[in-house]
Design a protein around this motif. Structure first.
Motif, PDB file in Angstrom:
ATOM      1  N   LEU A  13       0.819  -1.209   0.000  1.00 29.60           N
ATOM      2  CA  LEU A  13       0.000   0.000   0.000  1.00 29.60           C
ATOM      3  C   LEU A  13       0.857   1.266   0.000  1.00 29.60           C
ATOM      4  O   LEU A  13       0.528   2.248  -0.663  1.00 29.60           O
ATOM      5  N   ILE A  14       1.957   1.238   0.730  1.00 28.06           N
ATOM      6  CA  ILE A  14       2.862   2.396   0.743  1.00 28.06           C
ATOM      7  C   ILE A  14       3.475   2.599  -0.638  1.00 28.06           C
ATOM      8  O   ILE A  14       3.541   3.724  -1.144  1.00 28.06           O
ATOM      9  N   ALA A  15       3.888   1.508  -1.269  1.00 28.13           N
ATOM     10  CA  ALA A  15       4.443   1.604  -2.630  1.00 28.13           C
ATOM     11  C   ALA A  15       3.396   2.156  -3.598  1.00 28.13           C
ATOM     12  O   ALA A  15       3.709   3.005  -4.448  1.00 28.13           O
ATOM     13  N   LEU A  16       2.168   1.679  -3.475  1.00 22.34           N
ATOM     14  CA  LEU A  16       1.082   2.186  -4.317  1.00 22.34           C
ATOM     15  C   LEU A  16       0.815   3.663  -4.048  1.00 22.34           C
ATOM     16  O   LEU A  16       0.540   4.441  -4.970  1.00 22.34           O
ATOM     17  N   GLN A  17       0.888   4.046  -2.782  1.00 20.21           N
ATOM     18  CA  GLN A  17       0.687   5.446  -2.407  1.00 20.21           C
ATOM     19  C   GLN A  17       1.701   6.340  -3.129  1.00 20.21           C
ATOM     20  O   GLN A  17       1.325   7.348  -3.732  1.00 20.21           O
ATOM     21  N   TYR A  18       2.959   5.962  -3.081  1.00 24.42           N
ATOM     22  CA  TYR A  18       4.001   6.755  -3.741  1.00 24.42           C
ATOM     23  C   TYR A  18       3.852   6.730  -5.254  1.00 24.42           C
ATOM     24  O   TYR A  18       4.000   7.769  -5.919  1.00 24.42           O
ATOM     25  N   GLY A  19       3.551   5.557  -5.807  1.00 26.25           N
ATOM     26  CA  GLY A  19       3.383   5.464  -7.251  1.00 26.25           C
ATOM     27  C   GLY A  19       2.210   6.288  -7.749  1.00 26.25           C
ATOM     28  O   GLY A  19       2.323   7.024  -8.738  1.00 26.25           O
ATOM     29  N   LEU A  20       1.088   6.193  -7.065  1.00 35.72           N
ATOM     30  CA  LEU A  20      -0.104   6.948  -7.444  1.00 35.72           C
ATOM     31  C   LEU A  20       0.137   8.453  -7.293  1.00 35.72           C
ATOM     32  O   LEU A  20      -0.208   9.242  -8.181  1.00 35.72           O
ATOM     33  N   GLY A  21       0.743   8.846  -6.192  1.00 32.20           N
ATOM     34  CA  GLY A  21       1.032  10.266  -5.979  1.00 32.20           C
ATOM     35  C   GLY A  21       2.004  10.815  -7.011  1.00 32.20           C
ATOM     36  O   GLY A  21       1.843  11.947  -7.489  1.00 32.20           O
ATOM     37  N   ALA A  22       3.000  10.020  -7.374  1.00 34.68           N
ATOM     38  CA  ALA A  22       3.955  10.446  -8.407  1.00 34.68           C
ATOM     39  C   ALA A  22       3.234  10.637  -9.741  1.00 34.68           C
ATOM     40  O   ALA A  22       3.446  11.633 -10.437  1.00 34.68           O
ATOM     41  N   LEU A  23       2.382   9.678 -10.076  1.00 35.59           N
ATOM     42  CA  LEU A  23       1.617   9.756 -11.320  1.00 35.59           C
ATOM     43  C   LEU A  23       0.721  10.996 -11.340  1.00 35.59           C
ATOM     44  O   LEU A  23       0.720  11.757 -12.320  1.00 35.59           O
ATOM     45  N   ILE A  24      -0.013  11.209 -10.274  1.00 32.22           N
ATOM     46  CA  ILE A  24      -0.954  12.334 -10.230  1.00 32.22           C
ATOM     47  C   ILE A  24      -0.222  13.672 -10.241  1.00 32.22           C
ATOM     48  O   ILE A  24      -0.574  14.581 -11.008  1.00 32.22           O
ATOM     49  N   SER A  25       0.797  13.831  -9.392  1.00 32.05           N
ATOM     50  CA  SER A  25       1.499  15.119  -9.318  1.00 32.05           C
ATOM     51  C   SER A  25       2.212  15.438 -10.629  1.00 32.05           C
ATOM     52  O   SER A  25       2.155  16.575 -11.122  1.00 32.05           O
ATOM     53  N   LEU A  82       3.533  23.687  -5.141  1.00 31.30           N
ATOM     54  CA  LEU A  82       2.192  23.703  -4.564  1.00 31.30           C
ATOM     55  C   LEU A  82       1.393  22.472  -5.008  1.00 31.30           C
ATOM     56  O   LEU A  82       0.708  21.849  -4.193  1.00 31.30           O
ATOM     57  N   ILE A  83       1.514  22.104  -6.275  1.00 33.77           N
ATOM     58  CA  ILE A  83       0.835  20.902  -6.790  1.00 33.77           C
ATOM     59  C   ILE A  83       1.335  19.657  -6.058  1.00 33.77           C
ATOM     60  O   ILE A  83       0.548  18.865  -5.542  1.00 33.77           O
ATOM     61  N   GLY A  84       2.652  19.476  -6.008  1.00 34.56           N
ATOM     62  CA  GLY A  84       3.213  18.295  -5.347  1.00 34.56           C
ATOM     63  C   GLY A  84       2.855  18.224  -3.879  1.00 34.56           C
ATOM     64  O   GLY A  84       2.507  17.152  -3.358  1.00 34.56           O
ATOM     65  N   SER A  85       2.879  19.355  -3.193  1.00 33.96           N
ATOM     66  CA  SER A  85       2.543  19.391  -1.766  1.00 33.96           C
ATOM     67  C   SER A  85       1.067  19.094  -1.538  1.00 33.96           C
ATOM     68  O   SER A  85       0.712  18.349  -0.611  1.00 33.96           O
ATOM     69  N   THR A  86       0.217  19.657  -2.358  1.00 33.31           N
ATOM     70  CA  THR A  86      -1.223  19.431  -2.225  1.00 33.31           C
ATOM     71  C   THR A  86      -1.574  17.967  -2.476  1.00 33.31           C
ATOM     72  O   THR A  86      -2.367  17.375  -1.728  1.00 33.31           O
ATOM     73  N   ILE A  87      -0.982  17.381  -3.495  1.00 34.15           N
ATOM     74  CA  ILE A  87      -1.241  15.969  -3.794  1.00 34.15           C
ATOM     75  C   ILE A  87      -0.762  15.107  -2.627  1.00 34.15           C
ATOM     76  O   ILE A  87      -1.436  14.155  -2.231  1.00 34.15           O
ATOM     77  N   ALA A  88       0.385  15.431  -2.040  1.00 33.84           N
ATOM     78  CA  ALA A  88       0.891  14.661  -0.895  1.00 33.84           C
ATOM     79  C   ALA A  88      -0.093  14.708   0.270  1.00 33.84           C
ATOM     80  O   ALA A  88      -0.415  13.672   0.870  1.00 33.84           O
ATOM     81  N   ILE A  89      -0.578  15.879   0.592  1.00 35.26           N
ATOM     82  CA  ILE A  89      -1.538  16.010   1.696  1.00 35.26           C
ATOM     83  C   ILE A  89      -2.802  15.208   1.404  1.00 35.26           C
ATOM     84  O   ILE A  89      -3.298  14.473   2.267  1.00 35.26           O
ATOM     85  N   CYS A  90      -3.315  15.317   0.190  1.00 40.09           N
ATOM     86  CA  CYS A  90      -4.552  14.600  -0.170  1.00 40.09           C
ATOM     87  C   CYS A  90      -4.368  13.087  -0.127  1.00 40.09           C
ATOM     88  O   CYS A  90      -5.204  12.365   0.425  1.00 40.09           O
ATOM     89  N   ILE A  91      -3.272  12.603  -0.699  1.00 38.83           N
ATOM     90  CA  ILE A  91      -3.041  11.153  -0.745  1.00 38.83           C
ATOM     91  C   ILE A  91      -2.859  10.598   0.672  1.00 38.83           C
ATOM     92  O   ILE A  91      -3.431   9.558   1.007  1.00 38.83           O
ATOM     93  N   VAL A  92      -2.079  11.274   1.507  1.00 38.65           N
ATOM     94  CA  VAL A  92      -1.866  10.785   2.875  1.00 38.65           C
ATOM     95  C   VAL A  92      -3.175  10.821   3.650  1.00 38.65           C
ATOM     96  O   VAL A  92      -3.472   9.911   4.429  1.00 38.65           O
ATOM     97  N   TRP A  93      -3.978  11.839   3.432  1.00 36.23           N
ATOM     98  CA  TRP A  93      -5.267  11.919   4.117  1.00 36.23           C
ATOM     99  C   TRP A  93      -6.157  10.741   3.718  1.00 36.23           C
ATOM    100  O   TRP A  93      -6.753  10.095   4.574  1.00 36.23           O
ATOM    101  N   VAL A  94      -6.250  10.453   2.423  1.00 35.53           N
ATOM    102  CA  VAL A  94      -7.067   9.328   1.955  1.00 35.53           C
ATOM    103  C   VAL A  94      -6.492   8.009   2.473  1.00 35.53           C
ATOM    104  O   VAL A  94      -7.229   7.136   2.932  1.00 35.53           O
ATOM    105  N   TRP A  95      -5.183   7.883   2.437  1.00 35.05           N
ATOM    106  CA  TRP A  95      -4.528   6.618   2.810  1.00 35.05           C
ATOM    107  C   TRP A  95      -4.772   6.236   4.263  1.00 35.05           C
ATOM    108  O   TRP A  95      -4.791   5.067   4.600  1.00 35.05           O
TER     109      TRP A  95
END
Length: 188
Positions: A25-37, A164-177
């Motif tokens: 799940l952590i690997a998916l979190q990073y992969g998904l966040g990288a893709l989205i950002s 700002l994009i990368g930081s916002t995506i990080a906050i959103c992904i960690v919140w969902v996770w």
């Protein structure tokens, strides 16, 4: 469909399959966040700012790097790190945008400005953002050297928005996770 019994054992960490669930799940979190950002920054650069493909790719990489460096194991740590990143990027972008509006790119000028932005952070008693302020100065100045047709203030603003994009995506992904069944239990 996930077996509810496996979710319970995943939280306790028993069994080899369950022990792999959290790292996956952590690997998916990073992969998904990288893709989205990366994707959002690329769309932003190409379609809104109309920046050339090579520079848009570098900017998208900058957003993805920000996502990766901001992402922490809980919401509060991610938000704290994001704040430092955004503040540092703002300082670095403003100073490098002003510098490049007055002077052309030079390696010595870049090194001098990196030293100045770190000194400003130290003197103001905010050493946390100094690293990203210095990195932002470097990336704004190098992109200006690669693409001098981009106005310095547009370049600086775009690099700030990518952070700002990368930081916002990080906050959103960690919140969902934190709400996933096999999270580490850290919801901070």
């Amino acid at each position: 469909m996930t077996d509810p019994g496996k979710i319970k054992t995943c939280r306790t960490g028993s069994g080899s399959v369950q022990k792999l669930a959290a790292p996956i799940l952590i690997a998916l979190q990073y992969g998904l966040g990288a893709l989205i950002s990366f994707s959002i920054a690329l769309l932003f650069s190409k379609n809104i700012i109309h920046i050339t493909s090579g520079t848009a790719m570098i900017g998208s990489l900058w957003a993805m790097i920000t996502f990766i460096s901001v992402t922490q194991d809980c919401c509060s740590s991610t938000q704290d790190t994001a704040w430092l990143q955004v503040l540092g990027a703002f300082l670095g972008a403003v100073l490098s945008g002003i510098f490049l509006s007055i002077f052309p790119f030079s390696i010595a000028g870049m090194a001098l400005l990196i030293g100045i932005v770190v000194l400003i952070c130290q003197v103001l008693g905010i050493p946390g953002p100094a690293r990203l302020a210095a990195l932002t100065v470097g990336i704004v100045m190098v992109i200006s050297a690669i693409n001098p047709e981009i106005p310095p203030l547009v370049n600086a603003m775009t690099r700030f928005l990518e952070v700002l994009i990368g930081s916002t995506i990080a906050i959103c992904i960690v919140w969902v996770w934190q709400y996933l069944p096999c999270n580490s239990g850290k919801t901070g």
